[in-house]
Scaffold this active site. Structure first.
Site, PDB file in Angstrom:
ATOM      1  CG  ASP A 272       4.586   9.083   5.417  1.00 35.53           C
ATOM      2  OD1 ASP A 272       5.688   8.720   4.939  1.00 35.53           O
ATOM      3  OD2 ASP A 272       3.825   8.297   6.025  1.00 35.53           O
ATOM      4  CG  HIS A 273       7.009  10.718   8.965  1.00 34.27           C
ATOM      5  ND1 HIS A 273       5.645  10.894   8.909  1.00 34.27           N
ATOM      6  CD2 HIS A 273       7.216   9.530   9.579  1.00 34.27           C
ATOM      7  CE1 HIS A 273       5.053   9.872   9.495  1.00 34.27           C
ATOM      8  NE2 HIS A 273       5.974   9.032   9.898  1.00 34.27           N
TER       9      HIS A 273
ATOM     10  CB  CYS B 254       3.147   6.444   3.104  1.00 39.65           C
ATOM     11  SG  CYS B 254       2.102   5.001   2.842  1.00 39.65           S
ATOM     12  N   GLY B 255       5.201   4.713   4.284  1.00 40.02           N
ATOM     13  CA  GLY B 255       5.971   3.567   4.767  1.00 40.02           C
ATOM     14  C   GLY B 255       5.707   2.306   3.966  1.00 40.02           C
ATOM     15  CB  THR B 256       2.937   0.033   3.794  1.00 41.20           C
ATOM     16  OG1 THR B 256       1.835   0.951   3.954  1.00 41.20           O
ATOM     17  CG2 THR B 256       3.380  -0.472   5.159  1.00 41.20           C
ATOM     18  N   GLY B 257       3.121   2.337   1.468  1.00 38.83           N
ATOM     19  CA  GLY B 257       2.438   2.728   0.231  1.00 38.83           C
ATOM     20  C   GLY B 257       0.939   2.504   0.327  1.00 38.83           C
ATOM     21  CB  ILE B 258      -1.106   0.319   2.538  1.00 38.34           C
ATOM     22  CG1 ILE B 258      -0.380  -0.951   2.100  1.00 38.34           C
ATOM     23  CG2 ILE B 258      -2.604   0.035   2.723  1.00 38.34           C
ATOM     24  CD1 ILE B 258      -0.339  -2.049   3.161  1.00 38.34           C
TER      25      ILE B 258
ATOM     26  CG  HIS C 169      -3.913  -4.765 -18.086  1.00 38.24           C
ATOM     27  ND1 HIS C 169      -4.070  -6.080 -17.678  1.00 38.24           N
ATOM     28  CD2 HIS C 169      -3.325  -4.826 -19.304  1.00 38.24           C
ATOM     29  CE1 HIS C 169      -3.603  -6.893 -18.608  1.00 38.24           C
ATOM     30  NE2 HIS C 169      -3.118  -6.154 -19.609  1.00 38.24           N
TER      31      HIS C 169
ATOM     32  NE  ARG D 130       8.806   3.320   8.037  1.00 39.52           N
ATOM     33  CZ  ARG D 130       7.902   4.016   8.718  1.00 39.52           C
ATOM     34  NH1 ARG D 130       6.665   3.566   8.849  1.00 39.52           N
ATOM     35  NH2 ARG D 130       8.221   5.163   9.278  1.00 39.52           N
TER      36      ARG D 130
ATOM     37  NE  ARG E 279      -8.515  -7.990 -22.225  1.00 35.60           N
ATOM     38  CZ  ARG E 279      -7.285  -8.020 -22.729  1.00 35.60           C
ATOM     39  NH1 ARG E 279      -7.051  -7.513 -23.937  1.00 35.60           N
ATOM     40  NH2 ARG E 279      -6.284  -8.557 -22.053  1.00 35.60           N
ATOM     41  CG  HIS E 280      -7.124  -3.365 -20.644  1.00 33.91           C
ATOM     42  ND1 HIS E 280      -7.323  -4.337 -19.693  1.00 33.91           N
ATOM     43  CD2 HIS E 280      -6.322  -3.913 -21.596  1.00 33.91           C
ATOM     44  CE1 HIS E 280      -6.654  -5.422 -20.036  1.00 33.91           C
ATOM     45  NE2 HIS E 280      -6.042  -5.197 -21.186  1.00 33.91           N
TER      46      HIS E 280
HETATM   47  C1  RB5 Z   1       3.719   6.094   9.207  1.00 33.12           C
HETATM   48  O1  RB5 Z   1       4.379   5.595  10.318  1.00 33.12           O
HETATM   49  C2  RB5 Z   1       3.090   4.950   8.420  1.00 33.12           C
HETATM   50  O2  RB5 Z   1       1.943   4.505   9.070  1.00 33.12           O
HETATM   51  C3  RB5 Z   1       2.770   5.399   7.024  1.00 33.12           C
HETATM   52  O3  RB5 Z   1       3.949   5.841   6.409  1.00 33.12           O
HETATM   53  C4  RB5 Z   1       2.196   4.349   6.080  1.00 33.12           C
HETATM   54  O4  RB5 Z   1       2.910   3.185   6.096  1.00 33.12           O
HETATM   55  C5  RB5 Z   1       0.745   4.151   6.125  1.00 33.12           C
HETATM   56  O5  RB5 Z   1       0.145   3.400   5.345  1.00 33.12           O
END
Ligand code: RB5
Length: 144
Positions: A11-12, A68-72, A101, A112, A135-136
């Site tokens: 993303d941005h 993305c910002g957190t990758g989450i 694994h 970030r 096993r994996h």
């Molecule tokens: C965008 O601001 C932010 O929410 C996105 O990059 C990401 O961190 C979501 O998980």
């Protein structure tokens, strides 16, 4: 690893890190295709996860990097697809284990969260670590 192509998207928040990782992976000899986003205008990470996962499914032996910002958010989005095993990694150990694994086919990290040096290190480790099998294999099969 037998890698035909690496797709990279984010993303941005990912712009700078995405281009430095692309450049780095190319310097290691991989064919890398950037699927965007390519402007700092705010976009929605699930859209880019979707674009990348469709590519991975259509190009044999291809792998991916999502940022993305957190990758989450972007890793959650990618893992909605049964063919995708997207691993959100933070350090050398998780990048290595994701391949060894979990036979992950997509590496995710947060722009970030990691600096460029660590992000490149994760790329290097992830794309040079073979799946251990054994096993994996049984456990990975159960994922889908
Ligand atoms: C965008 O601001 C932010 O929410 C996105 O990059 C990401 O961190 C979501 O998980």
């Amino acid at each position: 690893m037998n890698i035909s192509e690496i797709f990279i998207a984010g993303d941005h928040s990912s712009l700078e890190l995405k281009s430095s990782c692309k450049e780095f992976l190319e310097s290691l000899g991989y064919k890398v295709t950037d699927l965007g986003t390519n402007s700092d205008e705010s976009v929605d990470y699930p859209d880019f996860a979707y674009i990348l996962t469709q590519k991975i499914k259509s190009v044999k032996n291809s792998y991916g990097v999502l940022i993305c910002g957190t990758g989450i958010g972007i890793s959650i989005a990618a893992n909605r697809d049964k063919f995708i095993r997207c691993a959100l990694c933070h350090d050398e150990f998780t990048a290595k284990m994701a391949r060894e694994h979990n036979d992950a086919n997509v590496l995710a990290f947060g722009a970030r969260v990691l600096d460029s040096k660590m992000a490149k290190k994760l790329c290097e480790i992830f794309f040079s670590t073979e799946f251990a099998g054994g096993r994996h294999e049984r456990r990975v099969k159960k994922l889908s």
